[in-house]
Write a protein that holds these residues in place. Sequence first.
Motif, PDB file in Angstrom:
ATOM      1  N   PRO A  11       1.175 -11.789  -2.800  1.00 13.10           N
ATOM      2  CA  PRO A  11       1.510 -10.626  -3.627  1.00 13.10           C
ATOM      3  C   PRO A  11       1.918  -9.457  -2.737  1.00 13.10           C
ATOM      4  O   PRO A  11       1.302  -9.211  -1.707  1.00 13.10           O
ATOM      5  N   PHE A  13       3.063  -5.321  -2.740  1.00 13.38           N
ATOM      6  CA  PHE A  13       3.226  -4.059  -3.452  1.00 13.38           C
ATOM      7  C   PHE A  13       3.432  -2.948  -2.431  1.00 13.38           C
ATOM      8  O   PHE A  13       2.524  -2.660  -1.655  1.00 13.38           O
ATOM      9  N   ASP A  45       5.237  -7.061  -6.856  1.00 10.96           N
ATOM     10  CA  ASP A  45       4.429  -6.561  -7.964  1.00 10.96           C
ATOM     11  C   ASP A  45       4.858  -5.138  -8.316  1.00 10.96           C
ATOM     12  O   ASP A  45       4.080  -4.203  -8.230  1.00 10.96           O
ATOM     13  N   ASN A  73       4.224  -2.983 -12.045  1.00 10.45           N
ATOM     14  CA  ASN A  73       3.039  -3.262 -11.248  1.00 10.45           C
ATOM     15  C   ASN A  73       1.918  -3.784 -12.154  1.00 10.45           C
ATOM     16  O   ASN A  73       1.424  -3.070 -13.029  1.00 10.45           O
ATOM     17  N   ALA A  79      -0.435 -10.668  -9.983  1.00 13.75           N
ATOM     18  CA  ALA A  79       0.656 -11.082  -9.101  1.00 13.75           C
ATOM     19  C   ALA A  79       0.326 -12.423  -8.446  1.00 13.75           C
ATOM     20  O   ALA A  79       1.177 -13.306  -8.312  1.00 13.75           O
ATOM     21  N   ASP A  97      -2.889 -12.043   1.701  1.00 16.83           N
ATOM     22  CA  ASP A  97      -2.363 -10.688   1.529  1.00 16.83           C
ATOM     23  C   ASP A  97      -1.097 -10.520   2.363  1.00 16.83           C
ATOM     24  O   ASP A  97      -0.899 -11.213   3.354  1.00 16.83           O
ATOM     25  N   ALA A  98      -0.298  -9.530   1.987  1.00 14.46           N
ATOM     26  CA  ALA A  98       0.948  -9.286   2.714  1.00 14.46           C
ATOM     27  C   ALA A  98       0.730  -8.460   3.967  1.00 14.46           C
ATOM     28  O   ALA A  98       1.580  -8.420   4.849  1.00 14.46           O
ATOM     29  N   GLN A 101      -3.584  -8.659   7.317  1.00 12.90           N
ATOM     30  CA  GLN A 101      -5.024  -8.665   7.596  1.00 12.90           C
ATOM     31  C   GLN A 101      -5.482 -10.119   7.679  1.00 12.90           C
ATOM     32  O   GLN A 101      -6.419 -10.437   8.389  1.00 12.90           O
ATOM     33  N   GLU A 130     -12.665  -3.377   8.189  1.00  8.65           N
ATOM     34  CA  GLU A 130     -12.954  -2.166   7.420  1.00  8.65           C
ATOM     35  C   GLU A 130     -14.213  -1.490   7.938  1.00  8.65           C
ATOM     36  O   GLU A 130     -15.134  -2.150   8.405  1.00  8.65           O
ATOM     37  N   ARG A 134     -15.452   2.075   2.530  1.00  8.94           N
ATOM     38  CA  ARG A 134     -14.796   0.874   2.011  1.00  8.94           C
ATOM     39  C   ARG A 134     -15.640  -0.351   2.354  1.00  8.94           C
ATOM     40  O   ARG A 134     -15.892  -1.209   1.525  1.00  8.94           O
ATOM     41  N   PHE A 138     -17.678  -2.998  -0.139  1.00  3.86           N
ATOM     42  CA  PHE A 138     -17.501  -4.457  -0.108  1.00  3.86           C
ATOM     43  C   PHE A 138     -18.848  -5.156   0.066  1.00  3.86           C
ATOM     44  O   PHE A 138     -19.165  -6.116  -0.627  1.00  3.86           O
ATOM     45  N   ARG A 199     -10.601 -11.237  10.862  1.00  4.28           N
ATOM     46  CA  ARG A 199      -9.777 -10.402   9.994  1.00  4.28           C
ATOM     47  C   ARG A 199      -9.211  -9.256  10.814  1.00  4.28           C
ATOM     48  O   ARG A 199      -9.910  -8.593  11.558  1.00  4.28           O
ATOM     49  N   ARG A 202      -4.937  -3.765   9.101  1.00  2.90           N
ATOM     50  CA  ARG A 202      -3.642  -3.737   8.448  1.00  2.90           C
ATOM     51  C   ARG A 202      -2.543  -3.508   9.489  1.00  2.90           C
ATOM     52  O   ARG A 202      -2.653  -2.616  10.322  1.00  2.90           O
ATOM     53  N   GLN A 208      -3.092  -0.654  -0.480  1.00  9.46           N
ATOM     54  CA  GLN A 208      -2.414  -0.401  -1.747  1.00  9.46           C
ATOM     55  C   GLN A 208      -3.354  -0.473  -2.932  1.00  9.46           C
ATOM     56  O   GLN A 208      -2.951  -0.213  -4.052  1.00  9.46           O
ATOM     57  N   GLN A 209      -4.579  -0.859  -2.683  1.00  8.46           N
ATOM     58  CA  GLN A 209      -5.505  -0.937  -3.799  1.00  8.46           C
ATOM     59  C   GLN A 209      -6.424   0.267  -3.716  1.00  8.46           C
ATOM     60  O   GLN A 209      -7.178   0.394  -2.775  1.00  8.46           O
TER      61      GLN A 209
HETATM   62  N1  UDP Z   1      -1.143  -5.645  -3.928  1.00  7.83           N
HETATM   63  C1  UDP Z   1      -0.449  -6.064  -5.072  1.00  7.83           C
HETATM   64  N2  UDP Z   1      -0.499  -5.266  -6.191  1.00  7.83           N
HETATM   65  C2  UDP Z   1      -1.203  -4.095  -6.227  1.00  7.83           C
HETATM   66  C3  UDP Z   1      -1.932  -3.719  -5.067  1.00  7.83           C
HETATM   67  C4  UDP Z   1      -1.880  -4.519  -3.949  1.00  7.83           C
HETATM   68  O1  UDP Z   1       0.187  -7.100  -5.084  1.00  7.83           O
HETATM   69  O2  UDP Z   1      -1.183  -3.430  -7.265  1.00  7.83           O
HETATM   70  C5  UDP Z   1      -1.093  -6.515  -2.717  1.00  7.83           C
HETATM   71  C6  UDP Z   1      -0.790  -5.792  -1.437  1.00  7.83           C
HETATM   72  O3  UDP Z   1       0.585  -5.701  -1.209  1.00  7.83           O
HETATM   73  C7  UDP Z   1      -1.448  -6.700  -0.414  1.00  7.83           C
HETATM   74  C8  UDP Z   1      -2.662  -7.227  -1.169  1.00  7.83           C
HETATM   75  O4  UDP Z   1      -2.386  -7.017  -2.545  1.00  7.83           O
HETATM   76  O5  UDP Z   1      -0.642  -7.802  -0.101  1.00  7.83           O
HETATM   77  C9  UDP Z   1      -3.947  -6.542  -0.757  1.00  7.83           C
HETATM   78  O6  UDP Z   1      -3.814  -5.163  -0.912  1.00  7.83           O
HETATM   79  P1  UDP Z   1      -4.522  -4.123   0.049  1.00  7.83           P
HETATM   80  O7  UDP Z   1      -4.284  -4.478   1.472  1.00  7.83           O
HETATM   81  O8  UDP Z   1      -4.119  -2.780  -0.410  1.00  7.83           O
HETATM   82  O9  UDP Z   1      -6.027  -4.348  -0.351  1.00  7.83           O
HETATM   83  P2  UDP Z   1      -7.337  -4.549   0.546  1.00  7.83           P
HETATM   84  O10 UDP Z   1      -6.931  -5.201   1.827  1.00  7.83           O
HETATM   85  O11 UDP Z   1      -7.880  -3.196   0.718  1.00  7.83           O
HETATM   86  O12 UDP Z   1      -8.183  -5.419  -0.321  1.00  7.83           O
END
Ligand code: UDP
Length: 319
Positions: A11, A13, A45, A73, A79, A97-98, A101, A130, A134, A138, A199, A202, A208-209
Amino acid sequence: MRSPLISIVIPVFNEEAVLPELLARLTALFESHPESTWRAVLIDDGSRDESGSIIRAHAARDPRFELVELSRNFGFQAALSAGLAQAADSCAVVTMDADLQDPPEAISALVSAWQGGAEVVRAVRRSRSETGLRRFGFDLFHRFFGKLTDYPIEPNTGTFGLLGHEALQTYNALPERHRFFPGLRAWIGFATADVLYDRQARAAGQPQQNFRRLMSYALDGVFSFSHLPLRALSYAGLGIALAGFAAAIFYAIRRILNIETAPTGYTTLVTLVLFLGGVQLIGIGVLGEYLGRVYEEVKRRPNYIVKQNSRGLGPAAPL
Ligand code: UDP
Ligand code: MG
């Protein structure tokens, strides 16, 4: 024998900052493992930056990359579901994830574990990048979740992992709207293996969340995998009713025996009214969490809407 088709579902975003590196590292992985047929399914997304066009241009050059564009979105879990549906014909599918990480280089270890007989492979973090609030959030969630549900998710796992064909079909056939991937992955069962990885931080860009999204996933995790909050309410109600009953008897006896002479206490009343009012509101809130989810499910709206799909368009006819 044809080489197995392995799809990587990602996914995306607003990830324009990391996409070039992601695509390059995936390509390097694909080249270094010619024994498998590789496919990357990137789900845009509803990005508001150049993510969509970067992926579209890449998909037009390299047919191993596919772009699924959602109409807006829909959030990470939706997604992800869109990508898993697109990858339904794969022998195995890797979810990640994109933001790098989850390092693409760890994928070959996931694939080996799958070839070793596991249907579900979870990537387990040896370390987490992290820190601060945050990280605390978790940790708290995983501790809490583990206590609440019958299908505990391993605390150091997230989305990163692999599903074999059977597990993928099973996941795709699940009817529910509120999807919490790590929980459902634990719920579907199958032979599960763990692979350790480090891990990373980024690679670029911002998470993005936001907090609200993460909170809503945490609530989904709890309320769609546990009836304990409802049961806790019943127990609390029972406890308070018993205490009230005991107090009533106590005060009645004191009245009858004429020990109770003081005028009835204003403070006691106010305290009790506020306390009971609070407990009742919490109770209604918990019921509401379940009711809201029931409502979402019965509406039967799709989890996501696909605007455009690059599949089959090939290099000759870019979108
Ligand atoms: N992402 C998405 N839609 C959203 C928010 C995030 O597809 O509305 C994707 C984002 O591009 C990434 C993955 O979800 O590939 C994890 O997001 P992020 O790194 O922000 O989250 P965290 O690592 O904090 O869990
Ligand atoms: Mg991230």
